[in-house]
Design a protein around this motif. Structure first.
Motif, PDB file in Angstrom:
ATOM      1  N   TRP A  27       0.850  -1.202   0.000  1.00  0.00           N
ATOM      2  CA  TRP A  27       0.000   0.000   0.000  1.00  0.00           C
ATOM      3  C   TRP A  27       0.881   1.247   0.000  1.00  0.00           C
ATOM      4  O   TRP A  27       0.617   2.219  -0.699  1.00  0.00           O
ATOM      5  CB  TRP A  27      -0.897  -0.054   1.230  1.00  0.00           C
ATOM      6  N   ALA A  28       1.959   1.218   0.789  1.00  0.00           N
ATOM      7  CA  ALA A  28       2.831   2.388   0.945  1.00  0.00           C
ATOM      8  C   ALA A  28       3.628   2.685  -0.314  1.00  0.00           C
ATOM      9  O   ALA A  28       3.607   3.806  -0.845  1.00  0.00           O
ATOM     10  CB  ALA A  28       3.771   2.170   2.132  1.00  0.00           C
ATOM     11  N   ASN A  29       4.364   1.677  -0.831  1.00  0.00           N
ATOM     12  CA  ASN A  29       5.276   1.964  -1.950  1.00  0.00           C
ATOM     13  C   ASN A  29       4.586   2.056  -3.301  1.00  0.00           C
ATOM     14  O   ASN A  29       5.156   2.586  -4.250  1.00  0.00           O
ATOM     15  CB  ASN A  29       6.417   0.938  -1.994  1.00  0.00           C
ATOM     16  N   SER A  30       3.351   1.540  -3.397  1.00  0.00           N
ATOM     17  CA  SER A  30       2.642   1.613  -4.680  1.00  0.00           C
ATOM     18  C   SER A  30       2.341   3.049  -5.085  1.00  0.00           C
ATOM     19  O   SER A  30       2.142   3.329  -6.274  1.00  0.00           O
ATOM     20  CB  SER A  30       1.340   0.812  -4.624  1.00  0.00           C
ATOM     21  N   TYR A 162      -2.767  -1.724  -5.131  1.00  0.00           N
ATOM     22  CA  TYR A 162      -3.632  -1.088  -6.131  1.00  0.00           C
ATOM     23  C   TYR A 162      -4.598  -0.110  -5.473  1.00  0.00           C
ATOM     24  O   TYR A 162      -4.821   1.000  -5.968  1.00  0.00           O
ATOM     25  CB  TYR A 162      -4.424  -2.145  -6.889  1.00  0.00           C
ATOM     26  N   LEU A 163      -5.175  -0.529  -4.344  1.00  0.00           N
ATOM     27  CA  LEU A 163      -6.149   0.321  -3.669  1.00  0.00           C
ATOM     28  C   LEU A 163      -5.485   1.597  -3.155  1.00  0.00           C
ATOM     29  O   LEU A 163      -5.988   2.706  -3.365  1.00  0.00           O
ATOM     30  CB  LEU A 163      -6.796  -0.445  -2.519  1.00  0.00           C
ATOM     31  N   GLY A 164      -4.347   1.452  -2.493  1.00  0.00           N
ATOM     32  CA  GLY A 164      -3.657   2.621  -1.947  1.00  0.00           C
ATOM     33  C   GLY A 164      -3.176   3.563  -3.032  1.00  0.00           C
ATOM     34  O   GLY A 164      -3.415   4.780  -2.983  1.00  0.00           O
ATOM     35  N   ALA A 199       5.777  11.033  -0.951  1.00  0.00           N
ATOM     36  CA  ALA A 199       6.799  10.819   0.073  1.00  0.00           C
ATOM     37  C   ALA A 199       6.167  10.650   1.451  1.00  0.00           C
ATOM     38  O   ALA A 199       6.531   9.749   2.229  1.00  0.00           O
ATOM     39  CB  ALA A 199       7.787  11.985   0.073  1.00  0.00           C
ATOM     40  N   VAL A 200       5.194  11.505   1.780  1.00  0.00           N
ATOM     41  CA  VAL A 200       4.521  11.424   3.081  1.00  0.00           C
ATOM     42  C   VAL A 200       3.753  10.113   3.204  1.00  0.00           C
ATOM     43  O   VAL A 200       3.798   9.418   4.229  1.00  0.00           O
ATOM     44  CB  VAL A 200       3.588  12.633   3.273  1.00  0.00           C
ATOM     45  N   TRP A 201       3.033   9.759   2.156  1.00  0.00           N
ATOM     46  CA  TRP A 201       2.236   8.521   2.125  1.00  0.00           C
ATOM     47  C   TRP A 201       3.141   7.308   2.336  1.00  0.00           C
ATOM     48  O   TRP A 201       2.845   6.429   3.159  1.00  0.00           O
ATOM     49  CB  TRP A 201       1.532   8.437   0.777  1.00  0.00           C
ATOM     50  N   TRP A 202       4.234   7.241   1.594  1.00  0.00           N
ATOM     51  CA  TRP A 202       5.169   6.125   1.654  1.00  0.00           C
ATOM     52  C   TRP A 202       5.739   5.986   3.066  1.00  0.00           C
ATOM     53  O   TRP A 202       5.793   4.886   3.622  1.00  0.00           O
ATOM     54  CB  TRP A 202       6.273   6.358   0.630  1.00  0.00           C
ATOM     55  N   SER A 206       4.610   2.887   5.908  1.00  0.00           N
ATOM     56  CA  SER A 206       5.683   1.908   6.115  1.00  0.00           C
ATOM     57  C   SER A 206       5.844   1.562   7.585  1.00  0.00           C
ATOM     58  O   SER A 206       6.460   0.538   7.917  1.00  0.00           O
ATOM     59  CB  SER A 206       7.017   2.459   5.586  1.00  0.00           C
ATOM     60  N   VAL A 207       5.311   2.391   8.463  1.00  0.00           N
ATOM     61  CA  VAL A 207       5.518   2.219   9.904  1.00  0.00           C
ATOM     62  C   VAL A 207       5.038   0.859  10.408  1.00  0.00           C
ATOM     63  O   VAL A 207       5.736   0.207  11.201  1.00  0.00           O
ATOM     64  CB  VAL A 207       4.839   3.368  10.674  1.00  0.00           C
TER      65      VAL A 207
END
Length: 462
Positions: A27-30, A162-164, A199-202, A206-207
């Protein structure tokens, strides 16, 4: 609400906190793959960063930057994978690469008109970061999921990806199409805000992986060369030689090299190809958003299909759809055609990549997962470099991008031919025998394997 979300995640195969945390990294890196690699940055680069460059020169330099970045990861991945396996530092290496990608993506917001050198440098570093981090995330999968869970967890991760990526792209689409609503001067300024949001989303999503998944510990009972640079290369030489004992895994790698070549070329060049045909920015982004939306349920359905008809048959179906996509790309003329192409790609893209990942994970020894996924990454990155180069060479020889699209047929057909020779049962058996010979004592899932109360039994399928 939380109970409903957890119930939904359990139904698609994410029955334990560690599995959900791992899938959240997809979800994060997509967001980077969708916004920076596929949609927004290619458009921003062509219209803003490469301002003043002839179109063919700009495209050539973009392709070169991509090839260099992916080549760096291809060289580093096996060495770093072997080192992380030996030292128990898989999460540590994942964090380093993710950090590089996040910082580089944030810095893309500083790229202005004509800053093509700076933009391509950051784009290249971001690609190194995301692809390197995925190598180690894939290696973690082998440590947290049981054999009967791998296909479902891998496809569930792609579905969440895909969703993220789709949700963030949808918000960015509004931002790009109506920048004045947000007090921004134009679409260029909106694109820079979009890069910062990635960048913020990723970073934010990732946490859970770093909090919930323990660092896999190396099995000290296994005798290996000393933990030194020379010892690492000795171990890598053993890995390459060990492919003789893992012939089915090697055949899968060859098949993946071929068909992933076609898939990667479609992902990276579809936006530029559509632009060349005169399809507008709104239609391009809308169609690629459709790919994300369709990819969510279809990735999950591929996981279910694999449990019923087998992984190999599911992959063969996906490759047959890609053959149809190739012909459609050749005859494409209108935005409607591009939307149809996006729909078909969304149906099979996530499922084919997820099942390739999980099938390979089943065919490699668990105690050397990061090392073998480093080799998997080499094959994947070679295809990412070779596909666009073959496409470009075909354009040079024929003078037609349409003819170049047809060249992708070779990759899908030949990949399917090699895949048809893979004996999945024999590959799994060889991996378990290698673990037994090495004295590996783990069970593939460091936490309790029982499903939490109220969750479905994983052995019964999704």
């Amino acid at each position: 609400m939380r109970r409903r979300v957890l119930g939904l995640l359990s139904r698609i195969g994410l029955t334990r906190p560690a599995l959900r945390a791992w899938a959240m990294y997809d979800w994060a890196n997509s967001a980077f793959i969708t916004t920076v690699v596929t949609v927004v940055f290619p458009l921003y680069y062509a219209s803003v960063a490469a301002e003043g460059l002839p179109r063919e020169v700009a495209t050539s330099r973009f392709a070169t930057a991509t090839a260099v970045a992916l080549s760096v990861v291809a060289v580093l991945s096996p060495v770093l994978g072997a080192l992380s396996d030996r030292a128990g530092r898989i999460k540590h290496m994942l964090g380093i690469f993710a950090g590089l990608g996040i910082v580089s993506t944030l810095a893309l917001a500083t790229v202005g008109p004509g800053d093509w050198e700076w933009g391509l440098l950051l784009f290249g570093l971001g690609n190194v970061g995301v692809t390197g981090s995925i190598v180690f995330a894939d290696a973690l999968l082998r440590h947290i999921a049981r054999d009967d869970e791998l296909d479902r967890v891998s496809t569930a991760g792609y579905a969440l990806g895909y969703l993220g990526g789709g949700l963030l792209l949808a918000a960015q689409l509004v931002l790009l199409m109506r920048p004045h609503w947000f007090g921004l001067a134009d679409a260029g300024a909106a694109s820079r805000v979009a890069f910062a949001s990635v960048a913020v989303w990723w970073a934010l999503f990732s946490v859970p992986l770093f909090r919930r998944i323990p660092e896999p510990k190396p099995d000290v009972s296994i005798q290996r060369p000393p933990l030194s640079l020379r010892g690492i290369f000795t171990q890598l030489a053993g890995t390459l030689g060990g492919l003789r004992q893992h012939r089915q895994a090697f055949l899968l790698l060859v098949a993946y090299l071929l068909y992933s070549d076609g898939i990667g070329t479609i992902i990276r060049l579809s936006t530029l190809y559509g632009t060349e045909l005169g399809i507008g920015r709104g239609a391009l982004i809308g169609a690629l958003l459709l790919t994300q939306v369709v990819g969510v349920p279809c990735a999950v359905l591929f996981g279910r299909a694999a449990g019923r008809v087998g992984v190999k048959r599911a992959l063969m179906f996906a490759l047959s759809v890609y053959v149809g996509v190739t012909f459609l790309g050749y005859f494409m003329r209108t935005p409607v055609h591009f939307f149809a192409l996006a729909l078909l790609v969304g149906m099979v893209q996530g499922g084919s990549q997820a099942l390739s990942r999980s099938l390979f994970a089943q065919m490699v020894p668990r105690d050397r997962a990061a090392e073998f996924f480093g080799l998997f990454s080499v094959f994947e990155k070679v295809t990412a470099v070779a596909g666009p180069l073959v496409f470009a060479a075909t354009v040079e020889l024929t003078g037609s991008s349409r003819q170049a699209v047809l060249s992708l047929l070779f990759f899908f057909v030949s990949g399917a031919a090699v895949l048809s020779r893979v004996d999945v049962a024999a590959g799994r058996r060889a991996a378990r025998e290698a673990e037994a010979r090495a004295g590996w004592r783990g069970d593939g899932a460091p936490e309790a394997t029982a499903a939490p109360e109220g969750a479905p039994d994983a052995s019964r399928g999704v």
